[in-house]
Scaffold this active site. Sequence first.
Site, PDB file in Angstrom:
ATOM      1  N   ASP A   9       1.419  -1.259  -0.057  1.00  0.00           N
ATOM      2  CA  ASP A   9      -0.187  -0.059  -0.315  1.00  0.00           C
ATOM      3  C   ASP A   9       0.519   1.020   0.018  1.00  0.00           C
ATOM      4  OD1 ASP A   9      -1.879   2.276   0.899  1.00  0.00           O
ATOM      5  OD2 ASP A   9      -3.599   0.999   1.822  1.00  0.00           O
ATOM      6  N   ASP A  10       1.006   2.664  -1.184  1.00  0.00           N
ATOM      7  CA  ASP A  10       1.721   3.240  -0.771  1.00  0.00           C
ATOM      8  C   ASP A  10       0.728   4.272   0.398  1.00  0.00           C
ATOM      9  OD1 ASP A  10      -1.513   3.898  -2.031  1.00  0.00           O
ATOM     10  OD2 ASP A  10      -0.298   5.511  -3.421  1.00  0.00           O
ATOM     11  N   ASP A  53      -3.009  -3.710  -2.498  1.00  0.00           N
ATOM     12  CA  ASP A  53      -3.720  -2.273  -3.128  1.00  0.00           C
ATOM     13  C   ASP A  53      -3.708  -1.795  -4.443  1.00  0.00           C
ATOM     14  OD1 ASP A  53      -5.012  -0.118  -2.725  1.00  0.00           O
ATOM     15  OD2 ASP A  53      -3.771   1.700  -2.578  1.00  0.00           O
ATOM     16  N   ASP A 329       9.802 -69.927  -6.733  1.00  0.00           N
ATOM     17  CA  ASP A 329      10.558 -69.216  -8.232  1.00  0.00           C
ATOM     18  C   ASP A 329      10.543 -70.951  -8.986  1.00  0.00           C
ATOM     19  OD1 ASP A 329      13.540 -68.402  -8.569  1.00  0.00           O
ATOM     20  OD2 ASP A 329      12.967 -70.308 -10.109  1.00  0.00           O
ATOM     21  N   ASN A 337      12.172 -67.129 -21.958  1.00  0.00           N
ATOM     22  CA  ASN A 337      12.394 -65.810 -22.886  1.00  0.00           C
ATOM     23  C   ASN A 337      13.637 -66.620 -23.751  1.00  0.00           C
ATOM     24  OD1 ASN A 337      11.322 -64.227 -20.978  1.00  0.00           O
ATOM     25  ND2 ASN A 337      12.909 -63.841 -19.165  1.00  0.00           N
ATOM     26  N   ASP A 346       6.508 -62.058 -20.532  1.00  0.00           N
ATOM     27  CA  ASP A 346       5.601 -61.361 -19.787  1.00  0.00           C
ATOM     28  C   ASP A 346       4.618 -62.092 -19.132  1.00  0.00           C
ATOM     29  OD1 ASP A 346       8.592 -60.216 -19.351  1.00  0.00           O
ATOM     30  OD2 ASP A 346       7.053 -58.208 -20.221  1.00  0.00           O
ATOM     31  N   GLU A 372      11.194 -63.878 -11.749  1.00  0.00           N
ATOM     32  CA  GLU A 372      11.003 -64.999 -11.413  1.00  0.00           C
ATOM     33  C   GLU A 372      10.653 -65.851 -10.607  1.00  0.00           C
ATOM     34  OE1 GLU A 372      15.388 -66.943 -12.926  1.00  0.00           O
ATOM     35  OE2 GLU A 372      13.731 -65.095 -13.176  1.00  0.00           O
TER      36      GLU A 372
END
Length: 461
Positions: A9-10, A53, A329, A337, A346, A372
């Site tokens: 504010d001034d 302001d 396991d 794979n 997968d 696995e």
Amino acid sequence: MSGKILIVDDVATNRIVYKVKLGAACYAPILAADGESCLVMAQQTKPDLILLDLILPDMHGTEVLRRLRADPATAAIPVVVFSAEDDAASRLGALAAGADEYLRKSVDDQTLLARLRNLLREREAIAELESGGAPIRALGFAEPASGFQLPGTVALVTHRPETALLWRRDLAGQLSDKMVMLSREAALSDAALMPVPDVFVIEYELADPMGGLRLMSELRSRAETRHAAICIVKQSRGNGASAMAFDLGANDVVAATDDPREFGMRIKRLLQRKRAADTLRASVRNGLRLAVIDPLTGLFNRRYAVSQLAEIAAQSDVSGRPFAVMVVDLDRFKDVNDRFGHPAGDAVLTEVARRMAANIRHGDLLARIGGEEFLIALPETDLAMATPIAERICCAVHDAAFDIPGFAPLALTASIGLAIGEAKTGWSEQPVTAVIDRADQALLVAKSAGRNQVTISRTAA
């Protein structure tokens, strides 16, 4: 509620008056006399809120707002424009430039402080969500933000249908979102709230003078509507009712006499903030899920499994009953794979996870702890109970072949090591990983003895 508030504010007298008022409310006031000082201090001190302001000696308040919002370091700081001006153009200009609220300097202290508390609570809530998401983003689990957003839903809750029709007319040209008109009863009906509105616009005097606030409290108490934004519409400004609405959880309060353009801007801002908060919540929720879930199989990962096993061991201490741990396991999985490729591998892992999940009990723990390799923990389970479960899992793997597109059905087996954790005190001092190690050693015995079998660890930890 403590917090740093930058007062811009001034007029020195104004700065001192509000410094005293905010200091008495346990805030930490910081003072600036012009726009440039505001921008510098906002950068340096990172205030929790700015009271600005509009009329400043070096630049207009809307320019200060634009520069604050353009700077990433200050863009999220709530700004309340606090001005002697109260014409529609000033209000709309300030809100369009990024003000979170526009209040006249003649506003009563109760309403002013309630609005400050309200904005600071919202800022803290967002900061908590962001801090919760920071570790998730650092780990790379956060999902990228979507550039497309579906239209939101705004519920207009009034006592008289003609009031809702008036609101819808005022908002129709400004919002592309769906608007639905609801009674109080419909707003509390799960069947009527499909989808759940993003914003509830509620008439303050909903059948009685406090009806709107009571409905808001009901909505805030329900899980489905707790995070919805709520705007309370009063017949006029003042009289302290706004302060009560803010303190009870309203995100905004507007007067029925406000310019319809301001009404639309405020509802649009509530929609934007609701979407941003929803995105943050979803990011944290999904990130946490990814932090504990194996993305391939949907099972828990090793980190989560070990922490949960510690909980199971602690529960065993309390109940005096043992718990069982299995390490499973897949036999010769590398051949899968190598021969069929990783996508086939997968698919096999996913199917194995499904079969194991179908053969354990509700409340048992199932996790993928390696390529696995899987871990199963059975709370309050002795050897006599655990052995048939382990054998059933072994059979579930080898009894049915695995379908691999383009190849003949694949036969696969699993080896299982089983160990029992006896109830005792001091699991925190003797880590439960020792039980996993015993199960792992039993697994090695099963492998060396020909695979496709269950081996029991006979050695106590």
